[in-house]
Design an enzyme around this catalytic site. Structure first.
Site, PDB file in Angstrom:
ATOM      1  N   ARG A   1       0.812  -1.216   0.000  1.00 13.04           N
ATOM      2  CA  ARG A   1       0.000   0.000   0.000  1.00 13.04           C
ATOM      3  C   ARG A   1       0.851   1.274   0.000  1.00 13.04           C
ATOM      4  O   ARG A   1       0.439   2.327  -0.487  1.00 13.04           O
ATOM      5  CB  ARG A   1      -0.910  -0.017   1.243  1.00 13.04           C
ATOM      6  CG  ARG A   1      -2.017   1.008   1.217  1.00 13.04           C
ATOM      7  CD  ARG A   1      -2.902   0.874   2.442  1.00 13.04           C
ATOM      8  NE  ARG A   1      -2.185   1.139   3.657  1.00 13.04           N
ATOM      9  CZ  ARG A   1      -2.292   0.433   4.796  1.00 13.04           C
ATOM     10  NH1 ARG A   1      -3.112  -0.586   4.869  1.00 13.04           N
ATOM     11  NH2 ARG A   1      -1.581   0.748   5.859  1.00 13.04           N
TER      12      ARG A   1
ATOM     13  N   TYR B   1     -14.219  21.475 -11.670  1.00 18.27           N
ATOM     14  CA  TYR B   1     -14.734  20.160 -12.082  1.00 18.27           C
ATOM     15  C   TYR B   1     -15.852  19.746 -11.114  1.00 18.27           C
ATOM     16  O   TYR B   1     -15.670  19.803  -9.894  1.00 18.27           O
ATOM     17  CB  TYR B   1     -13.567  19.173 -12.027  1.00 18.27           C
ATOM     18  CG  TYR B   1     -13.879  17.744 -12.329  1.00 18.27           C
ATOM     19  CD1 TYR B   1     -14.316  17.351 -13.587  1.00 18.27           C
ATOM     20  CD2 TYR B   1     -13.691  16.753 -11.362  1.00 18.27           C
ATOM     21  CE1 TYR B   1     -14.584  16.020 -13.863  1.00 18.27           C
ATOM     22  CE2 TYR B   1     -13.953  15.425 -11.636  1.00 18.27           C
ATOM     23  CZ  TYR B   1     -14.403  15.069 -12.887  1.00 18.27           C
ATOM     24  OH  TYR B   1     -14.662  13.742 -13.148  1.00 18.27           O
TER      25      TYR B   1
ATOM     26  N   ASP C   1      -5.969  22.108 -10.266  1.00 21.05           N
ATOM     27  CA  ASP C   1      -6.255  20.952 -11.117  1.00 21.05           C
ATOM     28  C   ASP C   1      -5.622  21.246 -12.476  1.00 21.05           C
ATOM     29  O   ASP C   1      -6.073  22.116 -13.212  1.00 21.05           O
ATOM     30  CB  ASP C   1      -7.776  20.762 -11.225  1.00 21.05           C
ATOM     31  CG  ASP C   1      -8.152  19.480 -11.962  1.00 21.05           C
ATOM     32  OD1 ASP C   1      -7.403  19.095 -12.889  1.00 21.05           O
ATOM     33  OD2 ASP C   1      -9.197  18.890 -11.632  1.00 21.05           O
TER      34      ASP C   1
ATOM     35  N   LYS D   1      -6.545  11.020 -17.842  1.00 16.14           N
ATOM     36  CA  LYS D   1      -6.695  11.736 -19.098  1.00 16.14           C
ATOM     37  C   LYS D   1      -5.408  11.619 -19.932  1.00 16.14           C
ATOM     38  O   LYS D   1      -5.210  10.630 -20.591  1.00 16.14           O
ATOM     39  CB  LYS D   1      -7.080  13.195 -18.822  1.00 16.14           C
ATOM     40  CG  LYS D   1      -8.247  13.344 -17.816  1.00 16.14           C
ATOM     41  CD  LYS D   1      -9.586  12.916 -18.385  1.00 16.14           C
ATOM     42  CE  LYS D   1     -10.669  12.666 -17.351  1.00 16.14           C
ATOM     43  NZ  LYS D   1     -11.019  13.781 -16.482  1.00 16.14           N
TER      44      LYS D   1
HETATM   45  C1  LIG Z   1     -11.746  13.706 -15.161  1.00 17.50           C
HETATM   46  C2  LIG Z   1     -11.337  14.823 -14.318  1.00 17.50           C
HETATM   47  C3  LIG Z   1     -11.073  14.638 -12.962  1.00 17.50           C
HETATM   48  C4  LIG Z   1     -11.320  13.330 -12.258  1.00 17.50           C
HETATM   49  O1  LIG Z   1     -10.560  12.289 -12.782  1.00 17.50           O
HETATM   50  P1  LIG Z   1     -11.053  10.765 -12.660  1.00 17.50           P
HETATM   51  O2  LIG Z   1      -9.840  10.000 -12.985  1.00 17.50           O
HETATM   52  O3  LIG Z   1     -12.173  10.624 -13.634  1.00 17.50           O
HETATM   53  O4  LIG Z   1     -11.510  10.555 -11.245  1.00 17.50           O
HETATM   54  C5  LIG Z   1     -10.623  15.721 -12.240  1.00 17.50           C
HETATM   55  N1  LIG Z   1     -10.467  16.928 -12.810  1.00 17.50           N
HETATM   56  C6  LIG Z   1     -10.718  17.145 -14.112  1.00 17.50           C
HETATM   57  C7  LIG Z   1     -10.515  18.497 -14.674  1.00 17.50           C
HETATM   58  C8  LIG Z   1     -11.175  16.101 -14.904  1.00 17.50           C
HETATM   59  O5  LIG Z   1     -11.456  16.330 -16.178  1.00 17.50           O
END
Ligand SMILES: *Cc1c(COP(=O)(O)O)cnc(C)c1O
Length: 385
Positions: A50, A103, A175, A200
């Site tokens: 972990r 988000y 973010d 992403k």
């Molecule tokens: C998709 C996304 C997230 C969350 O990511 P996940 O892997 O889907 O939990 C956070 N911030 C932004 C800007 C996103 O597009």
């Protein structure tokens, strides 16, 4: 070293792994200590699955190199990276400032679970700049940014917000998913933590969930401590896919930069399009900030079509052959998704008219994407006549 070289080499230790170019997938819960003395000394790098393995260290090191971070913590999804970061800074009775373009699941966490713990979430105009100073209170625990917003694409003046935060000793986090950490380096501008949904662009192939939390020296121990207390660790196969994606990220992102701009320019000239939200377009309100702070644009942007008739919109979207309709983005393939940002904000209003859509441009040839969309607009126009 330049980014493209870092992405190729950072975190790789072939000769610690029998010469294998890629650090293998270590599947481990138990990690054995050879002797009692070794167990008692407590100075081993890996002690329990972990808490990390060579597989996780490889990606952490590579992301730290990319984001110019002191240290990186991995999370099992982008949202887990967001929530781990927020939990690292908040205190009961505290206050968090978040951009109104945040988000949506981040917003739900801040106004949901954080509120339940006695922490107040307040949303600010994404374009506030140094006006943020007026909103800072003695109990402000953190300022959260996202630039550009992933549905509405407002560019934030990050250096201005950071300057105000620093004046009052308030930490900042962003973010940074849109830039992949490749086109924007928030830590070099004084932001404490840069979070990415590695799901992403880092993973890049629409097949694994992962989050990264890149921290400066002050933030790293706090985030690591929260991560260790929560036990929210990423699985080894997904971490491996993240590292594998990261190695080719530069070529993908540079192509997606080009393809995205081509598609945005083409959409801008369509009669059905009221507005395109893409910071690399010179007429975009965020263009100057983007040019100042970013070295490129990813393949994600927004546009507004002059149609609110769902059936006509369906006629357009349902028949697209090359654009998938679904959440997430950052993969090699193109996507399109309608949204209603007006329902997701409180400090500002979203009144773009028509229907807001989000496009993710993949690695296809843009001539084919344009043909597909041209046919889509034809269907839209016949359906509403
Ligand atoms: C998709 C996304 C997230 C969350 O990511 P996940 O892997 O889907 O939990 C956070 N911030 C932004 C800007 C996103 O597009």
């Amino acid at each position: 070293m330049k980014d493209d070289t870092k992405l190729t080499h950072a975190g790789r230790h072939p000769h610690e792994n029998h010469g294998a170019v890629n650090t293998p997938v270590y599947h481990a819960s138990t990690i054995l200590f050879p002797t009692l003395a070794d167990f008692d000394s407590r100075d081993r790098k890996y002690v329990y699955g972990r808490k990390g393995t060579p597989t996780t260290s490889t990606l952490e090191e590579a992301v730290s190199a990319l984001e110019q971070a002191h240290g990186t913590v991995l999370a099992p999804s982008g949202l887990a990276a967001v929530t781990t970061t927020l939990m690292s800074f908040v205190q009961a009775g505290g206050h968090v400032l978040l951009t109104d373009s945040t988000y949506f699941p981040t917003r739900k966490f801040a106004s949901g679970l954080l509120a339940r713990l006695g922490i107040e979430a307040e949303y600010y105009d994404p374009l506030i700049g140094n006006g943020i100073e007026a909103l800072i209170r003695p109990n402000t625990n953190l300022i959260w940014m996202e630039s550009p917003g992933s549905l509405t694409f407002e560019m934030q003046d990050v250096p201005a917000i950071v300057a105000a935060a620093k004046k009052h000793g308030v930490p900042t986090a962003i973010d940074n998913t849109w830039s992949g950490g490749y086109f924007f380096k928030p830590l070099t501008l004084g932001v404490d933590v840069s979070v990415q949904a590695a799901t992403k662009y880092i993973v890049g192939h629409s097949d694994a969930m992962l989050g990264t939390i890149a921290c400066n020296q002050a933030a790293y121990p706090k985030v690591l401590d929260t991560f260790l207390q929560q036990g929210n660790c990423a699985g080894p196969d997904d971490v491996y896919l993240g590292t594998r994606g990261l190695r080719t990220m530069a070529v993908r992102m540079n192509r997606q930069h080009e393809n995205g701009i081509k598609m945005a320019e083409w959409l801008r000239d369509r009669p059905e399009v009221i507005r395109v939200m893409h910071p690399a377009l010179p007429e975009d309100p965020g263009h100057e900030i983007w040019k100042r702070d970013f070295t490129g644009a990813s393949g994600l942007f927004g546009f507004v079509v002059d149609c609110t008739d769902r059936a006509a919109l369906g006629a357009m979207l349902d028949g697209l052959a090359l654009f998938g309709m679904g959440a997430s983005w950052g993969g090699y393939e193109s996507l399109i998704l309608p949204s209603d940002p007006s329902k997701m904000r409180s400090a500002t209003k979203w009144e773009a008219g028509g229907t807001t859509l989000r496009m993710h441009v993949g690695l296809e040839d843009t001539a084919d994407l344009i043909d597909d969309l041209t046919a889509g607009f034809d269907r839209l126009n016949s359906a509403r006549r």
